[in-house]
Motif scaffolding. Structure first.
Motif, mmCIF file in Angstrom:
data_model
loop_
_atom_site.group_PDB
_atom_site.id
_atom_site.type_symbol
_atom_site.label_atom_id
_atom_site.label_comp_id
_atom_site.label_asym_id
_atom_site.label_seq_id
_atom_site.Cartn_x
_atom_site.Cartn_y
_atom_site.Cartn_z
ATOM 1 N N SER A 81 15.667 12.612 -5.010
ATOM 2 C CA SER A 81 16.030 11.189 -5.064
ATOM 3 C C SER A 81 17.526 11.016 -5.290
ATOM 4 N N ALA A 82 18.087 10.035 -4.580
ATOM 5 C CA ALA A 82 19.532 9.786 -4.649
ATOM 6 C C ALA A 82 19.898 8.723 -5.673
ATOM 7 N N ASN A 83 18.906 7.958 -6.151
ATOM 8 C CA ASN A 83 19.185 6.914 -7.121
ATOM 9 C C ASN A 83 17.928 6.639 -7.949
ATOM 10 N N PHE A 84 18.085 5.768 -8.925
ATOM 11 C CA PHE A 84 16.986 5.498 -9.833
ATOM 12 C C PHE A 84 15.802 4.856 -9.128
ATOM 13 N N SER A 85 16.055 3.961 -8.207
ATOM 14 C CA SER A 85 14.962 3.276 -7.509
ATOM 15 C C SER A 85 14.073 4.268 -6.769
ATOM 16 N N GLN A 86 14.685 5.240 -6.103
ATOM 17 C CA GLN A 86 13.897 6.258 -5.407
ATOM 18 C C GLN A 86 13.095 7.099 -6.397
ATOM 19 N N LEU A 87 13.719 7.460 -7.496
ATOM 20 C CA LEU A 87 13.012 8.242 -8.512
ATOM 21 C C LEU A 87 11.803 7.480 -9.033
ATOM 22 N N LEU A 88 11.979 6.191 -9.285
ATOM 23 C CA LEU A 88 10.886 5.359 -9.792
ATOM 24 C C LEU A 88 9.740 5.285 -8.784
ATOM 25 N N VAL A 89 10.072 5.070 -7.520
ATOM 26 C CA VAL A 89 9.041 4.944 -6.485
ATOM 27 C C VAL A 89 8.292 6.258 -6.298
ATOM 28 N N PHE A 90 9.007 7.359 -6.225
ATOM 29 C CA PHE A 90 8.344 8.639 -5.972
ATOM 30 C C PHE A 90 7.465 9.068 -7.151
ATOM 31 N N ARG A 91 7.898 8.783 -8.366
ATOM 32 C CA ARG A 91 7.058 9.100 -9.525
ATOM 33 C C ARG A 91 5.819 8.207 -9.552
ATOM 34 N N ALA A 92 5.983 6.951 -9.157
ATOM 35 C CA ALA A 92 4.828 6.052 -9.099
ATOM 36 C C ALA A 92 3.822 6.522 -8.054
ATOM 37 N N VAL A 93 4.318 6.978 -6.904
ATOM 38 C CA VAL A 93 3.420 7.518 -5.878
ATOM 39 C C VAL A 93 2.657 8.723 -6.423
ATOM 40 N N GLY A 94 3.304 9.500 -7.269
ATOM 41 C CA GLY A 94 2.606 10.618 -7.905
ATOM 42 C C GLY A 94 1.417 10.160 -8.719
ATOM 43 N N GLY A 95 1.489 8.949 -9.265
ATOM 44 C CA GLY A 95 0.354 8.401 -10.005
ATOM 45 C C GLY A 95 -0.864 8.195 -9.121
ATOM 46 N N ILE A 96 -0.647 7.872 -7.835
ATOM 47 C CA ILE A 96 -1.767 7.730 -6.900
ATOM 48 C C ILE A 96 -2.477 9.071 -6.745
ATOM 49 N N GLY A 97 -1.688 10.120 -6.508
ATOM 50 C CA GLY A 97 -2.283 11.445 -6.380
ATOM 51 C C GLY A 97 -2.998 11.880 -7.632
ATOM 52 N N SER A 98 -2.426 11.551 -8.785
ATOM 53 C CA SER A 98 -3.064 11.909 -10.051
ATOM 54 C C SER A 98 -4.402 11.209 -10.211
ATOM 55 N N ALA A 99 -4.483 9.936 -9.777
ATOM 56 C CA ALA A 99 -5.745 9.199 -9.852
ATOM 57 C C ALA A 99 -6.820 9.862 -8.993
ATOM 58 N N LEU A 100 -6.453 10.266 -7.770
ATOM 59 C CA LEU A 100 -7.409 10.930 -6.887
ATOM 60 C C LEU A 100 -7.878 12.253 -7.492
ATOM 61 N N PHE A 101 -6.917 13.038 -7.971
ATOM 62 C CA PHE A 101 -7.262 14.339 -8.538
ATOM 63 C C PHE A 101 -8.161 14.215 -9.759
ATOM 64 N N THR A 102 -7.801 13.313 -10.673
ATOM 65 C CA THR A 102 -8.519 13.225 -11.940
ATOM 66 C C THR A 102 -9.974 12.841 -11.741
ATOM 67 N N VAL A 103 -10.224 11.824 -10.919
ATOM 68 C CA VAL A 103 -11.592 11.378 -10.696
ATOM 69 C C VAL A 103 -12.405 12.477 -10.017
ATOM 70 N N ALA A 104 -11.847 13.065 -8.948
ATOM 71 C CA ALA A 104 -12.574 14.100 -8.212
ATOM 72 C C ALA A 104 -12.859 15.306 -9.095
ATOM 73 N N ALA A 105 -11.893 15.718 -9.908
ATOM 74 C CA ALA A 105 -12.088 16.870 -10.773
ATOM 75 C C ALA A 105 -13.170 16.601 -11.812
ATOM 76 N N THR A 106 -13.175 15.398 -12.378
ATOM 77 C CA THR A 106 -14.186 15.069 -13.378
ATOM 78 C C THR A 106 -15.586 15.062 -12.769
ATOM 79 N N VAL A 107 -15.715 14.513 -11.554
ATOM 80 C CA VAL A 107 -17.019 14.520 -10.886
ATOM 81 C C VAL A 107 -17.485 15.950 -10.649
ATOM 82 N N LEU A 108 -16.585 16.813 -10.242
ATOM 83 C CA LEU A 108 -16.940 18.209 -9.997
ATOM 84 C C LEU A 108 -17.431 18.890 -11.270
ATOM 85 N N VAL A 109 -16.733 18.652 -12.376
ATOM 86 C CA VAL A 109 -17.150 19.265 -13.650
ATOM 87 C C VAL A 109 -18.515 18.740 -14.073
#
Length: 403
Positions: A81-109
């Motif tokens: 990221s070249a600036n704060f706005s990009q850093l904020l957006v990319f970290r927020a997008v990571g939250g989407i992936g975390s939501a997918l992973f967490t739910v799927a992993a819990t169902v598997l367990v």
């Protein structure tokens, strides 16, 4: 799943020290760093239902891998990221992936573990997260000497390893296939569940879709939701702000903060498997009540602790209590859901995310406009309410655990 959880938590811990420093590099203050952390959790909360829906349609294995890929790419882009706005957006997008992973992993367990070992299974899964969380900040601090962006690249590499583990370890997982609406493949879906609630037969469960309106009539599911909300709000959200602020008010240095939070995490890792075993053998209600009581005592005791040594001693009590609250609610929800529906698992996970978002904000208001004592009292009170809801559950255990 424990290995994947360890890798994910290790990566989160690696980037934690870098976020405030990179924000400062962009010319912003500590509040900006807090916004990045909160945006990740908030996006995770919002996209929880999406993770549940995709797990039902695509299968847990595919959803888990997609979530990990999103996290890895978002971390790589955050490092570029070249600036704060990009850093904020990319970290927020990571939250989407975390939501997918967490739910799927819990169902598997949940689906992989039969009823009489669910507490231990949830314990092992959460132990992976906690162990990674302990090791991550140390690794992140080491690579920060190379570059402010290096932890983000390392995080992406760690997640790539987690993706490889998921592809190899879950390729023959029968529970990872897409699930027809309302079916159940839960090996523990037989017998009488927690609290004497009649469980459906396996054949009936396979043709019945569990709805939220039905789940909310289950004292087990309601207690699990309350416990998960309280865990996020008090044990995760509040302690991450309250304990450092309390120790700072005592005039201590950063080493005392690290010692206190490290003690809590270490005790939780050590106790979590025995806590899961007791949850399986003595009962889910016992697990929730024990965790709520110990955490309430630990939280209330912080009102009167006179010095940092006593704070660290109190972290032992909180660590034991949070170990029970990290295992019993998941097993309780699994008993009630009978392995059906990623959406229902997402519904169980979301209160925890909500608590993590609201906890630090509530603490700030209570301390600024009241006192530390008021903040700890609110935390203890919420834990008492959590325990009182568990009293509605009859003291029973899965029948297989008695054999």
């Amino acid at each position: 799943m424990s290995a994947i959880a360890f890798a994910v938590a290790l990566g989160v811990g690696v980037v934690a020290p870098a976020i405030p420093l990179l924000s400062k590099h962009f010319g912003l203050d500590a509040a900006a760093a807090g916004l990045i952390v909160s945006s990740f959790s908030l996006v995770r909360l919002i996209f929880g239902p999406l993770g549940g829906g995709l797990a039902d349609r695509m299968g847990e294995r595919c959803t888990l891998i997609v979530g990990l890929v999103v996290v890895a790419l978002s971390s790589l882009l955050a490092g570029l990221s070249a600036n704060f706005s990009q850093l904020l957006v990319f970290r927020a997008v990571g939250g989407i992936g975390s939501a997918l992973f967490t739910v799927a992993a819990t169902v598997l367990v949940i689906r992989a573990a039969s009823a009489h070992v669910r507490g231990r299974a949830m314990g092992m899964y959460h132990a992976g997260f906690m162990a990674g969380g302990i090791a991550g900040p140390a690794a992140g601090g080491a690579v920060l000497a190379m570059s402010l962006r290096a932890p983000f690249f390392l995080y992406a590499g760690i997640i790539a390893i987690a993706i490889l583990i998921a592809v190899l370890a879950l390729r023959r997982s029968g529970s990872a296939a897409p699930q027809a609406a309302g079916t159940s493949e839960d090996p523990g879906a037989r017998g009488v569940g927690e609290g004497g609630e009649a469980q459906e037969s396996s054949a009936e469960a396979q043709t019945t879709e569990l709805r939220f309106s039905e789940a909310f009539r289950s004292p087990s599911y309601v207690s699990a939701l309350a416990s998960n909300l309280t865990l996020g709000f008090t044990i995760v959200g509040m302690r991450s702000v309250l304990v450092p602020l309390l120790l700072t008010s005592m005039g201590t240095g950063p080493q005392w903060i690290g010692a206190a939070l490290g003690t809590l995490a270490a005790v939780e890792v050590i106790v979590i498997y025995p806590a899961g075993h007791l949850t399986d053998t003595v009962g889910r209600r016992f697990g929730v009540l024990t965790g709520s009581l110990l955490c309430a005592i630990g939280m209330a005791a912080l009102i009167w602790v006179p010095n940092p040594v006593m704070v660290i001693a109190d972290m032992v009590v909180l660590g034991i209590g949070s170990a029970f609250l990290s295992t019993a609610p998941g097993a309780l929800a699994a008993d009630a859901l009978q392995g059906r529906g990623g959406r229902m698992v997402a519904g169980f996970q979301m209160p925890n995310d909500l608590g993590v978002v609201l906890g630090p904000l509530t603490v700030g208001l209570l301390v600024d406009h009241g006192s530390f004592g008021l903040a700890f009292a609110v935390g203890a009170g919420s834990l008492v309410v959590c325990g009182s809801l568990a009293l509605r559950i009859q003291p029973d255990v899965p029948s297989a655990s008695r054999k």
